[in-house]
Design a protein around this motif. Sequence first.
Motif, PDB file in Angstrom:
ATOM      1  N   MET A 291      14.573  -1.020 -10.567  1.00 12.31           N
ATOM      2  CA  MET A 291      13.352  -0.540  -9.934  1.00 12.31           C
ATOM      3  C   MET A 291      13.697   0.289  -8.695  1.00 12.31           C
ATOM      4  SD  MET A 291      10.090  -2.703  -8.453  1.00 12.31           S
ATOM      5  CE  MET A 291      10.920  -3.350  -7.006  1.00 12.31           C
ATOM      6  N   ILE A 292      12.953   1.354  -8.486  1.00 14.60           N
ATOM      7  CA  ILE A 292      13.118   2.219  -7.327  1.00 14.60           C
ATOM      8  C   ILE A 292      11.764   2.369  -6.646  1.00 14.60           C
ATOM      9  CG2 ILE A 292      13.732   4.549  -6.546  1.00 14.60           C
ATOM     10  CD1 ILE A 292      15.561   4.678  -9.065  1.00 14.60           C
ATOM     11  N   LEU A 293      11.742   2.350  -5.320  1.00 16.63           N
ATOM     12  CA  LEU A 293      10.518   2.491  -4.551  1.00 16.63           C
ATOM     13  C   LEU A 293      10.606   3.725  -3.662  1.00 16.63           C
ATOM     14  CD1 LEU A 293      10.051  -1.235  -3.462  1.00 16.63           C
ATOM     15  CD2 LEU A 293       8.584   0.007  -5.064  1.00 16.63           C
ATOM     16  N   LEU A 294       9.499   4.456  -3.558  1.00 18.08           N
ATOM     17  CA  LEU A 294       9.411   5.606  -2.668  1.00 18.08           C
ATOM     18  C   LEU A 294       8.145   5.500  -1.835  1.00 18.08           C
ATOM     19  CD1 LEU A 294      10.434   6.843  -5.746  1.00 18.08           C
ATOM     20  CD2 LEU A 294      11.048   8.685  -4.173  1.00 18.08           C
ATOM     21  N   ILE A 295       8.302   5.699  -0.527  1.00 12.12           N
ATOM     22  CA  ILE A 295       7.178   5.650   0.397  1.00 12.12           C
ATOM     23  C   ILE A 295       7.324   6.784   1.409  1.00 12.12           C
ATOM     24  CG2 ILE A 295       6.820   3.165   0.169  1.00 12.12           C
ATOM     25  CD1 ILE A 295       8.381   2.761   2.751  1.00 12.12           C
ATOM     26  N   SER A 296       6.256   7.080   2.137  1.00 13.98           N
ATOM     27  CA  SER A 296       6.339   8.080   3.204  1.00 13.98           C
ATOM     28  C   SER A 296       5.151   7.920   4.140  1.00 13.98           C
ATOM     29  CB  SER A 296       6.359   9.506   2.632  1.00 13.98           C
ATOM     30  OG  SER A 296       5.073   9.896   2.173  1.00 13.98           O
ATOM     31  N   ASP A 297       5.234   8.595   5.271  1.00 19.05           N
ATOM     32  CA  ASP A 297       4.100   8.733   6.193  1.00 19.05           C
ATOM     33  C   ASP A 297       3.532   7.399   6.665  1.00 19.05           C
ATOM     34  OD1 ASP A 297       3.488  11.825   6.181  1.00 19.05           O
ATOM     35  OD2 ASP A 297       3.916  11.249   4.110  1.00 19.05           O
ATOM     36  N   LEU A 298       4.428   6.512   7.095  1.00 12.96           N
ATOM     37  CA  LEU A 298       3.966   5.252   7.680  1.00 12.96           C
ATOM     38  C   LEU A 298       3.511   5.480   9.123  1.00 12.96           C
ATOM     39  CD1 LEU A 298       5.948   4.389   5.283  1.00 12.96           C
ATOM     40  CD2 LEU A 298       6.144   2.236   6.508  1.00 12.96           C
ATOM     41  N   HIS A 299       4.120   6.448   9.795  1.00 12.71           N
ATOM     42  CA  HIS A 299       3.786   6.752  11.195  1.00 12.71           C
ATOM     43  C   HIS A 299       3.844   5.484  12.047  1.00 12.71           C
ATOM     44  CE1 HIS A 299       2.485  10.947  10.464  1.00 12.71           C
ATOM     45  NE2 HIS A 299       2.111  10.482   9.276  1.00 12.71           N
ATOM     46  N   LEU A 300       4.941   4.758  11.924  1.00 15.05           N
ATOM     47  CA  LEU A 300       5.077   3.495  12.635  1.00 15.05           C
ATOM     48  C   LEU A 300       5.053   3.710  14.148  1.00 15.05           C
ATOM     49  CD1 LEU A 300       7.899   1.784  10.553  1.00 15.05           C
ATOM     50  CD2 LEU A 300       5.481   1.160  10.567  1.00 15.05           C
TER      51      LEU A 300
END
Length: 240
Positions: A1-10
Amino acid sequence: MILLISDLHLEQERPDISRAFLHFLHSRAPQAEALYILGDFFEVWVGDDAITPFQRTIAQALRELSDSGTKIYLMHGNRDFMIGKAFCREAGCTLLTDPSLVELAGEQVLLMHGDSLCTQDQAYMRMRRWLRNPLSLFILRNLPLTTRHKLARKLRNESRAQTRMKASDIVDVTLAEVPRIMAAHGVHTLIHGHTHRPATHQLQVNGSPARRIVLGDWDQQGWALQIDGPDWQLAPFPLG
């Protein structure tokens, strides 16, 4: 499994997002072979030498995930383009160039943050070229810390004001630019963030079917693209 995320602006001012991300790291990410973070991970980053206790907590959580066996890849966004090698060493992640060509589930895929696709926003593109110039980056990194913070606040406020004033198609990707860059890299799948408009768009590249997958931002809810063999799912989840 591979996960991709973006733009959390932590940022420390949004503890709901940071809590959701830490939960994501502890509950979902350990099952992944790799986690890709495609830019704007932090709301602002003025240099690795200015890391805050809050940012260090995030780095330590990433390091724990990396040490457990999940590979972590991080790409610059327009908010955190000054993240450097020191942070990546501390967080146990690999810094990706924008764009990057990677193999996901047996397919060559182009990964981008997405801001360089917004070519109709000429004022932003001029600023982006200046900020990403190696000489400009050298100068910025050697400014006093207080000056960097003031400049970051100024750029962020100006960006928010200008975005509200611009037409929605100006701040979105230029549709003609998408197949051009995909053809240049020989891919039929592009994954990016930046626009905060999650969707999967079908298109043609050199007469063949192709797709552009836009990751969502973490504001009202979280978003992740999960790739498990032939199954690709872009889906939201609650921040709570």
